[in-house]
Design a protein around this motif. Structure first.
Motif, PDB file in Angstrom:
ATOM      1  N   ALA A 272       0.826  -1.212   0.000  1.00  0.00           N
ATOM      2  CA  ALA A 272       0.000   0.000   0.000  1.00  0.00           C
ATOM      3  C   ALA A 272       0.861   1.263   0.000  1.00  0.00           C
ATOM      4  O   ALA A 272       0.449   2.291  -0.565  1.00  0.00           O
ATOM      5  CB  ALA A 272      -0.926   0.000   1.209  1.00  0.00           C
ATOM      6  N   LYS A 273       2.043   1.184   0.583  1.00  0.00           N
ATOM      7  CA  LYS A 273       2.856   2.411   0.624  1.00  0.00           C
ATOM      8  C   LYS A 273       3.293   2.847  -0.774  1.00  0.00           C
ATOM      9  O   LYS A 273       3.609   4.011  -0.999  1.00  0.00           O
ATOM     10  CB  LYS A 273       4.069   2.235   1.542  1.00  0.00           C
TER      11      LYS A 273
ATOM     12  N   PHE B  57       1.737   8.430  -5.968  1.00  0.00           N
ATOM     13  CA  PHE B  57       1.208   9.792  -5.880  1.00  0.00           C
ATOM     14  C   PHE B  57       2.347  10.801  -6.010  1.00  0.00           C
ATOM     15  O   PHE B  57       2.255  11.761  -6.790  1.00  0.00           O
ATOM     16  CB  PHE B  57       0.471   9.978  -4.541  1.00  0.00           C
ATOM     17  N   LEU B  58       3.435  10.567  -5.268  1.00  0.00           N
ATOM     18  CA  LEU B  58       4.553  11.524  -5.274  1.00  0.00           C
ATOM     19  C   LEU B  58       5.207  11.611  -6.652  1.00  0.00           C
ATOM     20  O   LEU B  58       5.447  12.714  -7.172  1.00  0.00           O
ATOM     21  CB  LEU B  58       5.601  11.113  -4.223  1.00  0.00           C
TER      22      LEU B  58
ATOM     23  N   LEU C   6      12.460   7.917  -1.839  1.00  0.00           N
ATOM     24  CA  LEU C   6      13.397   7.451  -0.808  1.00  0.00           C
ATOM     25  C   LEU C   6      13.091   8.088   0.549  1.00  0.00           C
ATOM     26  O   LEU C   6      13.092   7.409   1.578  1.00  0.00           O
ATOM     27  CB  LEU C   6      14.840   7.762  -1.237  1.00  0.00           C
ATOM     28  N   VAL C   7      12.808   9.382   0.540  1.00  0.00           N
ATOM     29  CA  VAL C   7      12.498  10.069   1.807  1.00  0.00           C
ATOM     30  C   VAL C   7      11.185   9.527   2.388  1.00  0.00           C
ATOM     31  O   VAL C   7      11.089   9.221   3.586  1.00  0.00           O
ATOM     32  CB  VAL C   7      12.392  11.604   1.577  1.00  0.00           C
ATOM     33  N   ALA C   8      10.194   9.374   1.508  1.00  0.00           N
ATOM     34  CA  ALA C   8       8.895   8.872   1.974  1.00  0.00           C
ATOM     35  C   ALA C   8       9.037   7.459   2.514  1.00  0.00           C
ATOM     36  O   ALA C   8       8.370   7.076   3.480  1.00  0.00           O
ATOM     37  CB  ALA C   8       7.880   8.898   0.831  1.00  0.00           C
TER      38      ALA C   8
ATOM     39  N   ARG D  27       9.315   3.884   9.239  1.00  0.00           N
ATOM     40  CA  ARG D  27       9.219   4.298  10.647  1.00  0.00           C
ATOM     41  C   ARG D  27       7.774   4.150  11.136  1.00  0.00           C
ATOM     42  O   ARG D  27       7.515   3.655  12.227  1.00  0.00           O
ATOM     43  CB  ARG D  27       9.688   5.751  10.768  1.00  0.00           C
ATOM     44  N   LEU D  28       6.840   4.562  10.290  1.00  0.00           N
ATOM     45  CA  LEU D  28       5.416   4.472  10.642  1.00  0.00           C
ATOM     46  C   LEU D  28       4.996   3.015  10.825  1.00  0.00           C
ATOM     47  O   LEU D  28       4.256   2.678  11.756  1.00  0.00           O
ATOM     48  CB  LEU D  28       4.574   5.139   9.541  1.00  0.00           C
ATOM     49  N   SER D  29       5.498   2.153   9.929  1.00  0.00           N
ATOM     50  CA  SER D  29       5.104   0.738  10.033  1.00  0.00           C
ATOM     51  C   SER D  29       5.661   0.110  11.308  1.00  0.00           C
ATOM     52  O   SER D  29       5.021  -0.741  11.914  1.00  0.00           O
ATOM     53  CB  SER D  29       5.574  -0.043   8.796  1.00  0.00           C
ATOM     54  N   LEU D  30       6.866   0.554  11.712  1.00  0.00           N
ATOM     55  CA  LEU D  30       7.434   0.028  12.960  1.00  0.00           C
ATOM     56  C   LEU D  30       6.588   0.459  14.160  1.00  0.00           C
ATOM     57  O   LEU D  30       6.374  -0.300  15.099  1.00  0.00           O
ATOM     58  CB  LEU D  30       8.882   0.509  13.129  1.00  0.00           C
ATOM     59  N   ILE D  31       6.110   1.691  14.104  1.00  0.00           N
ATOM     60  CA  ILE D  31       5.253   2.176  15.192  1.00  0.00           C
ATOM     61  C   ILE D  31       3.928   1.404  15.210  1.00  0.00           C
ATOM     62  O   ILE D  31       3.452   0.970  16.254  1.00  0.00           O
ATOM     63  CB  ILE D  31       4.984   3.691  15.026  1.00  0.00           C
ATOM     64  N   LEU D  32       3.364   1.198  14.013  1.00  0.00           N
ATOM     65  CA  LEU D  32       2.036   0.565  13.939  1.00  0.00           C
ATOM     66  C   LEU D  32       2.081  -0.950  14.161  1.00  0.00           C
ATOM     67  O   LEU D  32       1.236  -1.511  14.850  1.00  0.00           O
ATOM     68  CB  LEU D  32       1.404   0.844  12.572  1.00  0.00           C
TER      69      LEU D  32
END
Lengths: 244, 253
Positions: free
Chosen positions: B194-195, B201-202, B237-239, B245-250
């Motif tokens: 999904a990412k 989009f970018l 790359l930045v995204a 990081r977001l996936s590690l949190i979630l």
């Protein structure tokens, strides 16, 4: 402020891009059914003037009236409504190169008419027959010559039966025979449909055929205005150089 | 200082362009026919490139990793390692970078050439809403097609890895599949795939922005295409860093 009665009125139009002043108080007046040729050398602001008439460029100062509507103050929806009554012939034709000729015409027609597919096809065939290219329907713009592109672009510009036609250098880069063909088509539009035309041109043959009134632009200003013969007989050096 | 000002100006302009995209997204007309055409263009014309990329990633990863894992006596976990690295990271990022090159440049060049030949003005004058027709459809097509192409890349990469394993160690197909999927969680697969919608989009918004406002001629169109690839790739790359990081949190590690 009351709306002028003439079909197109431009009053004291000013436009600059950065430090470059392109238009410095140009005024234009076109009565319904007339053809005005805006002439002058390259870089005198002719195309910029024309783009103001359909809201492609916003003026820095001045007024632009088309069919009694102040173009520079219209909202998006009203501007689009007005644009449907104006056909625009671009300098290079601006045909959509990923579409065939009939798709180019159908694309405009499909969006802005309630015609059935059969009726649209009939109208498209009628339009390309009108510009004498009945066999070009399936061709892509890249397969057409310069003159043919201009004629198809003219067919697309008038497919919605506009009241006004704006032509940006309709005959530039064409051979004399094609100049005459395209010019004659523009003349026929006026004769058959009473269309008001403003044509940007530095082609004297074209101007002679289509225009009943001319404006000569120089350095962003209207240097002279009148019939083509009046402009031709002017003793101003710039006009003399232009008309040879 | 000038570079920072220019960068900030560009970021602001791209953000405003993206804002216009969201503003137009739910307004009529919806341009369904053009959206399908763009999805077809995006998908069918990029598929072969993505498949070749995926296959080569799988084969190379398998070849390179076998020796390293063997040194630690861990050759048996090769399928697990392949699946984790391909599905969670390499597949999505490499696919998106390849597509940033192919589609980002293509979109910028196409719109740029439409701009300099006045085709966009022609759409505008014909009251045909060029932003909606040209930009919204291309961006949506990329948002939808990037994940699908990533899945294709992942599958082919795993097949490539298996083919290489088969040639090197006669590994049983079922064993490979069992091992590969035993280490993957559904959340890994879903989030990583999904990412790539965000990457799509970018890439497409930068490609559209670069082409849509081109001024000048063919030289400027070329520059716009190059800019679209560079900025699009950097943004991917930045995204990716932020998304990981977001996936590690979630979902945890």
């Amino acid at each position: 402020m009351s709306a002028p009665e003439a079909e197109i009125v431009v009053k004291e139009l000013h436009k600059a891009f950065g430090d470059r002043k392109i238009l410095r108080g140009v005024s234009v007046h076109a009565e319904r059914g007339s053809t005005v040729a805006v002439m002058g050398g390259s870089g005198t602001g002719k195309s910029v003037l024309l783009k103001h008439l359909v809201g492609l460029i916003e003026p820095d100062a001045g007024e632009i009236w088309v069919q009694g509507k102040r173009v520079d103050q219209l909202n998006r929806s009203d501007l689009n409504e007005l644009r449907l009554r104006v056909g625009y012939l671009f300098q290079g034709g601006a045909l959509f190169d990923s579409m065939t000729v009939d798709e180019n015409l159908d694309f405009v027609l499909r969006r802005h008419s309630k015609l059935s597919r059969r009726e649209r096809i009939e109208q498209i065939h009628e339009a390309i027959a009108w510009v004498n290219l009945p066999h070009a329907a399936e061709q892509y713009p890249a397969e057409l010559s310069g003159g043919q592109k201009k004629r198809i672009a003219l067919a697309r510009a008038i497919i919605l039966r506009p009241d006004i036609l704006l032509c940006d250098e309709p005959t530039t880069g064409l051979d004399p025979a094609s100049v005459r063909t395209v010019s004659d088509l523009i003349m026929r539009l006026r004769a058959e449909r009473g269309i008001t035309t403003i044509a940007i041109t530095h082609d004297l043959l074209c101007a002679d055929i289509i225009a009943d009134h001319g404006i000569f632009l120089s350095r962003g200003r209207a240097l002279a205005e009148g019939t083509l013969n009046e402009l031709r007989s002017s003793d101003h050096p710039e006009l003399q150089a232009f008309f040879g | 200082m000038r570079f920072i000002a220019y960068t900030l100006e560009q970021v602001g302009a791209i953000a405003a362009f993206a804002g216009t995209f969201f503003g137009q997204l739910f307004r009529r007309p919806f341009e369904g026919r053009e959206l399908i055409r763009q999805m077809d263009e995006t998908g069918s014309k990029s598929l072969l490139l993505v498949l070749i990329t995926g296959c080569s990633i799988g084969i190379v990863l398998s070849m390179q990793s076998r020796g390293t894992l063997a040194r630690f006596g861990a050759e048996a976990v090769l399928p697990n390692m392949l699946a984790l690295s391909v599905v969670k990271e390499i597949g999505p990022v490499i696919t998106s970078l390849v597509l940033a090159g192919r589609l980002g440049a293509g979109i910028a060049a196409e719109l740029g050439s439409m701009r300099v030949t006045e085709q966009i003005d022609a759409l505008e004058v014909a009251a045909l809403q060029p932003f909606k027709y040209l930009v919204v459809t291309r961006v949506l097509a990329c948002v939808v097609m990037f994940p699908l192409l990533t899945i294709a890349c992942d599958v082919v990469a795993l097949l490539g890895g298996y083919a290489e394993s088969l040639l090197s160690s006669d590994l049983d197909y079922r064993l490979f599949v069992d091992q590969a999927f035993s280490s993957l969680r559904l959340s890994d697969v879903l989030f990583s795939t999904a990412k790539t919608s965000v990457f799509g989009f970018l890439v497409s918004i930068v490609g559209c922005y670069s082409g849509y406002y081109v001024r000048g001629g063919t030289r400027e169109v070329g520059q716009a295409a190059m800019r679209a690839v560079v900025i699009g790739s950097l943004l991917v790359l930045v995204a990716d860093v932020l998304m990981v990081r977001l996936s590690l949190i979630l979902f945890g590690g």
